[in-house]
Enzyme design. Structure first.
Site, PDB file in Angstrom:
ATOM      1  N   LYS A  71      -5.442   2.604  10.325  1.00  0.00           N
ATOM      2  CA  LYS A  71      -5.831   2.476   8.499  1.00  0.00           C
ATOM      3  C   LYS A  71      -5.137   1.382   8.147  1.00  0.00           C
ATOM      4  CE  LYS A  71      -6.130   7.001   8.196  1.00  0.00           C
ATOM      5  NZ  LYS A  71      -6.780   7.992   7.796  1.00  0.00           N
ATOM      6  N   LYS A  72      -3.516   1.592   7.961  1.00  0.00           N
ATOM      7  CA  LYS A  72      -3.100   0.712   6.736  1.00  0.00           C
ATOM      8  C   LYS A  72      -3.118  -0.925   7.953  1.00  0.00           C
ATOM      9  CE  LYS A  72      -2.351   3.659   4.171  1.00  0.00           C
ATOM     10  NZ  LYS A  72      -3.361   3.796   2.729  1.00  0.00           N
ATOM     11  N   THR A  85      -8.212  10.591  -3.759  1.00  0.00           N
ATOM     12  CA  THR A  85      -7.850   9.737  -5.103  1.00  0.00           C
ATOM     13  C   THR A  85      -8.487   9.723  -5.407  1.00  0.00           C
ATOM     14  OG1 THR A  85      -5.174   9.246  -4.209  1.00  0.00           O
ATOM     15  CG2 THR A  85      -6.565   7.874  -5.781  1.00  0.00           C
ATOM     16  N   SER A 112      -3.071   7.582  13.007  1.00  0.00           N
ATOM     17  CA  SER A 112      -4.226   7.721  12.218  1.00  0.00           C
ATOM     18  C   SER A 112      -3.387   6.684  11.634  1.00  0.00           C
ATOM     19  CB  SER A 112      -4.492   9.111  12.379  1.00  0.00           C
ATOM     20  OG  SER A 112      -4.801   9.316  11.046  1.00  0.00           O
ATOM     21  N   ASP A 150       1.293  -0.798   0.140  1.00  0.00           N
ATOM     22  CA  ASP A 150       0.063   0.255   0.065  1.00  0.00           C
ATOM     23  C   ASP A 150       0.678   1.452   0.780  1.00  0.00           C
ATOM     24  OD1 ASP A 150      -2.037   1.806   0.483  1.00  0.00           O
ATOM     25  OD2 ASP A 150      -3.131   1.385   1.712  1.00  0.00           O
ATOM     26  N   LYS A 151       0.185   2.099  -0.982  1.00  0.00           N
ATOM     27  CA  LYS A 151       1.932   3.386  -0.358  1.00  0.00           C
ATOM     28  C   LYS A 151       0.229   4.730  -0.205  1.00  0.00           C
ATOM     29  CE  LYS A 151       1.925   7.136  -4.300  1.00  0.00           C
ATOM     30  NZ  LYS A 151       0.567   8.658  -3.287  1.00  0.00           N
ATOM     31  N   HIS A 152       1.254   5.534   0.692  1.00  0.00           N
ATOM     32  CA  HIS A 152      -0.096   6.629   1.232  1.00  0.00           C
ATOM     33  C   HIS A 152       0.844   7.710   1.005  1.00  0.00           C
ATOM     34  CE1 HIS A 152      -2.684   8.587   4.445  1.00  0.00           C
ATOM     35  NE2 HIS A 152      -1.714   9.400   4.659  1.00  0.00           N
ATOM     36  N   SER A 153      -0.001   8.828   0.676  1.00  0.00           N
ATOM     37  CA  SER A 153       0.774  10.496   0.719  1.00  0.00           C
ATOM     38  C   SER A 153      -0.256  10.652   1.770  1.00  0.00           C
ATOM     39  CB  SER A 153       0.255  10.390  -0.460  1.00  0.00           C
ATOM     40  OG  SER A 153       0.473  12.390  -0.702  1.00  0.00           O
ATOM     41  N   ARG A 203     -10.176  15.065  17.315  1.00  0.00           N
ATOM     42  CA  ARG A 203      -9.151  16.212  16.811  1.00  0.00           C
ATOM     43  C   ARG A 203      -9.037  17.709  15.719  1.00  0.00           C
ATOM     44  NH1 ARG A 203      -5.770  12.268  14.611  1.00  0.00           N
ATOM     45  NH2 ARG A 203      -3.472  13.703  14.278  1.00  0.00           N
TER      46      ARG A 203
HETATM   47  N1  URA Z   1      -3.676  11.981   7.560  1.00  0.00           N
HETATM   48  C1  URA Z   1      -4.592  11.093   8.529  1.00  0.00           C
HETATM   49  O1  URA Z   1      -5.082  10.271   7.617  1.00  0.00           O
HETATM   50  N2  URA Z   1      -4.572  11.204   9.897  1.00  0.00           N
HETATM   51  C2  URA Z   1      -4.328  12.207  10.655  1.00  0.00           C
HETATM   52  O2  URA Z   1      -4.301  12.914  11.825  1.00  0.00           O
HETATM   53  C3  URA Z   1      -3.538  13.177   9.529  1.00  0.00           C
HETATM   54  C4  URA Z   1      -3.810  13.466   8.587  1.00  0.00           C
END
Ligand code: URA
Length: 436
Positions: free
Chosen positions: A187-188, A120, A183, A80-83, A168
């Site tokens: 999720k990942k 995306t 966070s 997986d890639k996360h930006s 938050r």
């Molecule tokens: N993106 C996220 O998924 N979580 C955060 O806390 C900030 C940016």
């Protein structure tokens, strides 16, 4: 009975929680036993006091375990890639098919855009018919069958993360490195991939303000993912200026297709090759990121990546005109055009990504609040990138718009994004650092 007040006071006074306390706290929040004001007070205490490595691990685990989880067969490496989000960042649309076309499965969970950054899922929703909310079963099957899938993040995955993020958002506690890292990584983890590449942006159009903070976030993300026995790597990438030429949902799909055809802007191609190279490297497919970049370049030049993009769209029920894929037709774009012209002659010293992102939102192409609908066809086209020479009166950018109510404000934002000077500015690195 869990002592919430004592728990908050512990963090306020700089003491440490046990894994059991953190689990009880997260579970208490999810069951509605901890009121929002106490959860918010704890978040503020964490904002100032931070979390130890052990606390961060336990809190992230509790978030990841709070709902459903996607599970892939153990013997395959799924990436997986996360930006961390940027302006004009269409890299996922390019990198995902490149990597999948080279035999490395990619399972991408993605968010919708919020604030001045795009998402995306919004970009892809400009392809008619695209199903972007896949069930877990369909998501897994598609990755196994065609090598990649992309879906909006289901609320059933890591729901506690959603609970804390909403709090938050309204309590000034978003910019905390342990809270951001937990966070993202929770999720990942719930998304089932076993290796992650993080694209951590720094610069004017990035979500973290200050380069040092972005560097710290990259370290935190990689260390946290590794603590869960995942492979991880982060690229620190420059987001002072928008990526590529186009900013806008439908327009960015167009630009992604251009890059997949071997055309398109050089900065976008270069960053995508680096990200794809990093993904191939952590998947063990190549011996170095450089070797991975070369492989990725070949997947573009021989058409494999573009064919994989078509396969992805078809699998998710999208329909793309043949002409759009081959380049003879364009994705839909708002019909009204306004040009922003330079008031002087010189070199473009800056094109501020934040201004361009905010301008797109004013035009209706982004959201201020979750759930808002957006106009997928509005866009900003950057005609003169940093370092380009411009004559007085020559266009710097074009705005494609439908509604006119905030057009003046958008125009002002785009105009003031550009700084034109007499000296040719020195170039900036696109990938500043790799964190392994
Ligand atoms: N993106 C996220 O998924 N979580 C955060 O806390 C900030 C940016």
């Amino acid at each position: 009975m869990f002592d919430v007040l004592g728990f908050i006071e512990q963090k306020r006074d700089g003491k440490f929680h046990t894994p059991e306390q953190l689990e009880d706290f997260v579970n208490g929040c999810m069951k509605g036993e901890v009121p929002d004001y106490q959860a918010a007070a704890w978040l503020m205490a964490v904002y100032f006091r931070g979390l130890s490595e052990g606390e961060l691990l336990s809190f992230t685990k509790a978030l990841a375990d709070s709902g459903d989880k996607i599970t892939f067969p153990k013997d395959i490496v799924v990436l997986d890639k996360h930006s961390t989000g940027g302006v004009g960042d269409k890299t996922t649309l390019i990198v995902l098919p490149i990597v999948a076309s080279l035999g490395v499965p990619v399972a991408k969970l993605s968010g919708k855009g919020l604030g001045f950054t795009g998402g995306t899922i919004d970009k892809l929703s400009s392809i008619p018919g695209m199903n972007l909310q896949l069930s877990a079963k369909k998501f897994i099957n598609q990755v196994m069958e065609i090598g990649c899938a992309i879906s909006g993040h289901s609320e059933a995955l890591a729901p506690a993360e959603g609970f804390f993020y909403s709090l938050r958002d309204v309590t000034g506690t978003v910019p905390s490195i342990p809270l951001i890292a937990s966070s993202i990584v929770s999720k990942k983890l719930a998304g089932g991939a076993s290796s992650f590449v993080f694209d951590v942006k720094f610069g004017k159009g990035s979500f973290m303000k200050g380069k040092e903070k972005s560097f710290q976030l990259a370290d935190a993300l990689v260390n946290l993912a590794k603590a869960f026995d995942k492979k991880a790597l982060a690229l620190l990438t420059n987001m002072n200026a928008p990526l590529g030429t186009w900013v806008g949902n439908s327009a960015e799909v167009q630009e992604a297709l251009d890059v997949l055809r071997g055309e398109g802007p050089q900065d976008t191609r270069e960053l995508c090759l680096s990200l794809a190279g990093a993904m191939l490297f952590i998947a063990g497919k190549v011996k170095s990121i450089e070797e991975g970049k070369a492989e990725a370049g070949r997947a573009i030049s021989d058409g494999r990546a573009l064919r994989q993009f078509e396969r992805l769209v078809r699998a998710q029920k999208g329909t793309l005109d043949e002409g759009i894929i081959s380049g003879s037709k364009k994705m839909p774009l708002a019909k009204n055009v306004k040009e922003i012209r330079s008031l002087e002659e010189g070199y473009v010293a800056e094109c501020n990504a934040l201004n361009i992102g905010l301008a797109l939102r004013k035009l209706g192409g982004g959201r201020s609040r979750k759930g808002e609908s957006i106009d997928l066809t509005v866009a900003v086209e950057i005609l003169k990138k940093k370092g380009a020479f411009v004559n007085e009166g020559e266009p710097l950018a074009r705005i494609y718009f439908n509604r006119t109510n905030l057009l003046e404000e958008a125009t002002e934002l785009v105009s003031s994004a550009f700084i034109v000077g007499h000296e040719k500015p020195s170039g900036e690195l696109l990938v500043e650092r790799v964190v392994e």
